[in-house]
Design an enzyme around this catalytic site. Structure first.
Site, PDB file in Angstrom:
ATOM      1  N   GLU A   1       0.821  -1.214   0.000  1.00  0.00           N
ATOM      2  CA  GLU A   1       0.000   0.000   0.000  1.00  0.00           C
ATOM      3  C   GLU A   1       0.851   1.259   0.000  1.00  0.00           C
ATOM      4  O   GLU A   1       0.553   2.241  -0.689  1.00  0.00           O
ATOM      5  CB  GLU A   1      -0.931   0.006   1.223  1.00  0.00           C
ATOM      6  CG  GLU A   1      -1.939   1.136   1.250  1.00  0.00           C
ATOM      7  CD  GLU A   1      -2.910   1.043   0.087  1.00  0.00           C
ATOM      8  OE1 GLU A   1      -2.708   1.807  -0.880  1.00  0.00           O
ATOM      9  OE2 GLU A   1      -3.830   0.210   0.124  1.00  0.00           O
TER      10      GLU A   1
ATOM     11  N   ASP B   1       9.433   8.886 -11.154  1.00  0.00           N
ATOM     12  CA  ASP B   1       8.831   8.405  -9.907  1.00  0.00           C
ATOM     13  C   ASP B   1       7.343   8.114 -10.111  1.00  0.00           C
ATOM     14  O   ASP B   1       6.835   7.052  -9.745  1.00  0.00           O
ATOM     15  CB  ASP B   1       9.027   9.456  -8.802  1.00  0.00           C
ATOM     16  CG  ASP B   1       8.272   9.116  -7.542  1.00  0.00           C
ATOM     17  OD1 ASP B   1       8.826   8.388  -6.700  1.00  0.00           O
ATOM     18  OD2 ASP B   1       7.115   9.560  -7.401  1.00  0.00           O
TER      19      ASP B   1
ATOM     20  N   LYS C   1       4.924   4.428 -10.151  1.00  0.00           N
ATOM     21  CA  LYS C   1       3.665   4.250  -9.416  1.00  0.00           C
ATOM     22  C   LYS C   1       2.529   3.889 -10.363  1.00  0.00           C
ATOM     23  O   LYS C   1       1.688   3.028 -10.063  1.00  0.00           O
ATOM     24  CB  LYS C   1       3.345   5.515  -8.626  1.00  0.00           C
ATOM     25  CG  LYS C   1       4.346   5.771  -7.503  1.00  0.00           C
ATOM     26  CD  LYS C   1       4.282   7.205  -7.001  1.00  0.00           C
ATOM     27  CE  LYS C   1       5.264   7.421  -5.859  1.00  0.00           C
ATOM     28  NZ  LYS C   1       5.369   8.867  -5.504  1.00  0.00           N
TER      29      LYS C   1
ATOM     30  N   GLY D   1       6.030  11.332   3.538  1.00  0.00           N
ATOM     31  CA  GLY D   1       6.212  11.545   4.968  1.00  0.00           C
ATOM     32  C   GLY D   1       6.499  10.219   5.645  1.00  0.00           C
ATOM     33  O   GLY D   1       5.842   9.221   5.365  1.00  0.00           O
TER      34      GLY D   1
END
Lengths: 414, 414
Positions: free
Chosen positions: A122, A194, A198, A295
């Site tokens: 995830e 990047d 994904k 984060g």
């Protein structure tokens, strides 16, 4: 209602942690902090069996002592060998490693399926936004027509700032680096690589077909000029670096490119370093999810969600159901920026060139400046190959003062 | 990668369907349409063992012939008995019945836990938006601070139209009924009861505590006037019927009320009949999900997602981890609308009353009309009890020409 946890084995689940960087350290912290909650939710406690870093730990020993492996070391080698070894040894694996999955997904999913263990990830796409779970589980058997989103927070922060302050790319990038929104070497983010990794992962899951990173075409935002954003405002458009994976004439198209969105588009309001992904299909309509895309703690939180799901019970491992071809040439609307000599007949000549290539114009903004004029238009949808040919022909017009600039445009209604 | 489905029993899963209305018929259609995909994802085919409607089918017989029960008949009786009987007979149950869960959740979850079978209900809240799965699985062990959202599409459609056209409530409601966005008897939607049931379910899942419908306070949108929306625009606010469940001083608060959102708020862009829910917590930050909140096929699609998850493997059944008290008096900012005689000293007197009750004003719009003036202000946050007392005192001011009107205001930053 009773407060007891559901029945389950009472021995603690031994977790082997590979990597203790930013995310690894946050995961260790979260695991300690939420240990009680994990026990309440799954009926089993969790313990760190060992941590592998560059300086400490032995992989074989950690694997032998673990029931589940969490991979947060990043990179593709030796990470790939470790994850394969863990799966083959019957250990479920949770990873946040997008490059590993985008480049070696087929091999890893096959190994997980063979061993009959879960491979969860995830956190590899849009951190805490549960897009992987949603596509694999909620829409696991639904027909998905399209998945698109803002899956790179660095570029969205840069574009948001450029639009808000009219500041040039280099200046905003430097600021993003100061604020920690961009890395010292931002190339993977700003060139679209990047986001491409994904989108390769999301396309594979949404369409149940093998998609490798090499099949995803991508463009970055390095060439975006502040005045493109200024003109776009007049046209009611906002610029995003969009990743889009969609079914196209019997195949799929998976691409990443900067593009303008109309106000009504579900991703138009996404500001700053946030990520957002929209999934569309005939039965369920459209679901959009947004939140912080990065984060350490956010990513660790997504990892813990996967760990808990594994301990709590099974979930589907990705299975290929089809091998869909990649369609390269697809229709799109475009923003077209032309600097021309302010002379009679120029607009007519440009219109003729566009017409000859079946490119029809939806809206135009003309702006004179001295003996020069800027012509900014938005086209209706046309095949990209047609538009590219039209741009090639326009470049030949002698009154043109600079090479034509163009950017994709997505309709809010789409 | 191989195309074979993951290993699993090959006998078809027999599904007992209770109810064949709008959603039930769509589920039957979807089940036939996606049968291949279900088999590919789970390794097992699915078959309808039987359908129970008012005119056909016998529950005991359907139960005996089913491995899994899908409840789409609605209502709470005899539905409750059927669902309890199915769970006690060891059958996992999927339902879209929000009232059943909001009113009898404790009993039903306990029965599911006792029998060790799943009770899934993604479709009961916000249809196809995977909010139940996200809270239960992605954030199942995370600390959730707050869940809030637009969980009723009828009212959001009405408020969107009122704001866009300045049309009065009754006129827009009539139009919503013509378009099928509102039922012939819309009271459950417009008075907030429907949203309250959904928030009771979300609060229970987010905070792992029993929450009954009777513990959710709710207000509807019947009293909203077009000029409230007009003034709000000047203040940069948009009106939504918000459901909010949050931790408050050792307990929780679960409420539904019309309120204004600032532009920066994640739910401010949600238009028309769409639903959206935001979950906030210290570790993961904030995740927002939006999509169509209703529709037969959308709801059926969410039901099928649950069915597939059950066939594919286990997932956690809700467990109570705490019994948190309900906190009634919480702080909020408010929009306050006053019609006063346009005389000197009135504003001073109003300001004094507010000051005496520790209610401080953030922004004011004053508008004179003949010998009357309208005073519209937004306050800073204060305890609702304080604000209510202030409004009570303001009502005593002789220069007031009408009873004060007020509406909650939520900060985007919150």
């Amino acid at each position: 209602m009773s407060e007891e946890a559901p029945p389950g084995k009472s021995a603690p689940v031994q977790i082997g942690l590979l990597g203790r960087g930013n995310v690894g350290a946050a995961f260790e912290e979260l695991l300690a902090e939420r240990g009680e909650a994990v026990a309440a939710a799954t009926g089993r406690r969790v313990e760190l069996a060992g941590v592998l870093t560059r300086s400490e730990g032995d992989f074989e020993q950690i694997l032998a002592g673990s029931e589940l492996i969490v991979e947060l070391m990043g990179g593709t080698e030796p990470t790939r060998e470790y994850v394969l070894a863990a799966l083959r040894a019957g250990r479920p694996v949770v990873t946040a490693n997008k490059q590993l999955l985008a480049q070696h997904g087929a091999e890893l999913f096959a190994a997980a399926r063979e061993a009959g263990v879960q491979l969860r990830f995830e956190a590899a796409v849009a951190a805490v936004i549960p897009i992987v779970r949603t596509i694999q589980e909620s829409f696991g058997v639904a027909e998905v027509a399209r998945v698109f989103g803002i899956v790179n927070g660095t570029t969205n922060f840069i574009l948001t700032e450029m639009a808000a302050r009219g500041a040039p790319y280099d200046e905003v990038l430097a600021e993003a680096q100061r604020l920690g929104y961009a890395e010292a070497d931002p190339s993977e983010d700003v060139n679209g690589a990047d986001a491409a990794a994904k989108m390769a992962i999301l396309a594979r899951l949404a369409f149940h077909t093998p998609v490798g990173l090499d099949q995803v075409s991508f463009e970055g935002i390095e060439a975006i000029a502040p005045d493109d954003l200024a003109y776009a405002k007049e046209l009611g458009l906002s610029l995003k670096l969009l990743g889009i994976a969609e079914r196209r004439s019997g195949g799929i198209s998976v691409r990443v490119f900067p593009c303008f969105l109309y106000g009504g588009h579900p991703l138009a309001p996404i500001q700053g370093s946030f990520n957002a992904v929209t999934v569309q299909g005939p039965a369920f309509g459209e679901v959009t999810m947004s939140g912080p895309g990065a984060g350490g703690m956010q990513t660790a939180s997504a990892v813990l969600g996967d760990v808990v799901s594994i301990i709590a019970g099974e979930a589907p491992v990705h299975v290929t159901r089809a091998e869909l071809p990649i369609v390269a040439d697809v229709p799109s609307a475009f923003y077209l920026h032309l600097e021309v000599a302010d002379q009679p007949g120029v607009l007519a000549r440009i219109a003729t060139v566009l017409g000859d290539h079946d490119v029809s114009v939806k809206s135009v903004v003309q702006r004179g400046s001295g003996d020069e004029a800027r012509l900014v238009m938005v086209t209706h949808e046309c095949l990209e190959s047609r538009f590219a040919a039209a741009v090639g022909a326009l470049a030949e017009i002698p009154e043109l003062r600079a090479a034509p600039r163009y950017i994709h445009v997505i309709e809010g209604a789409e």
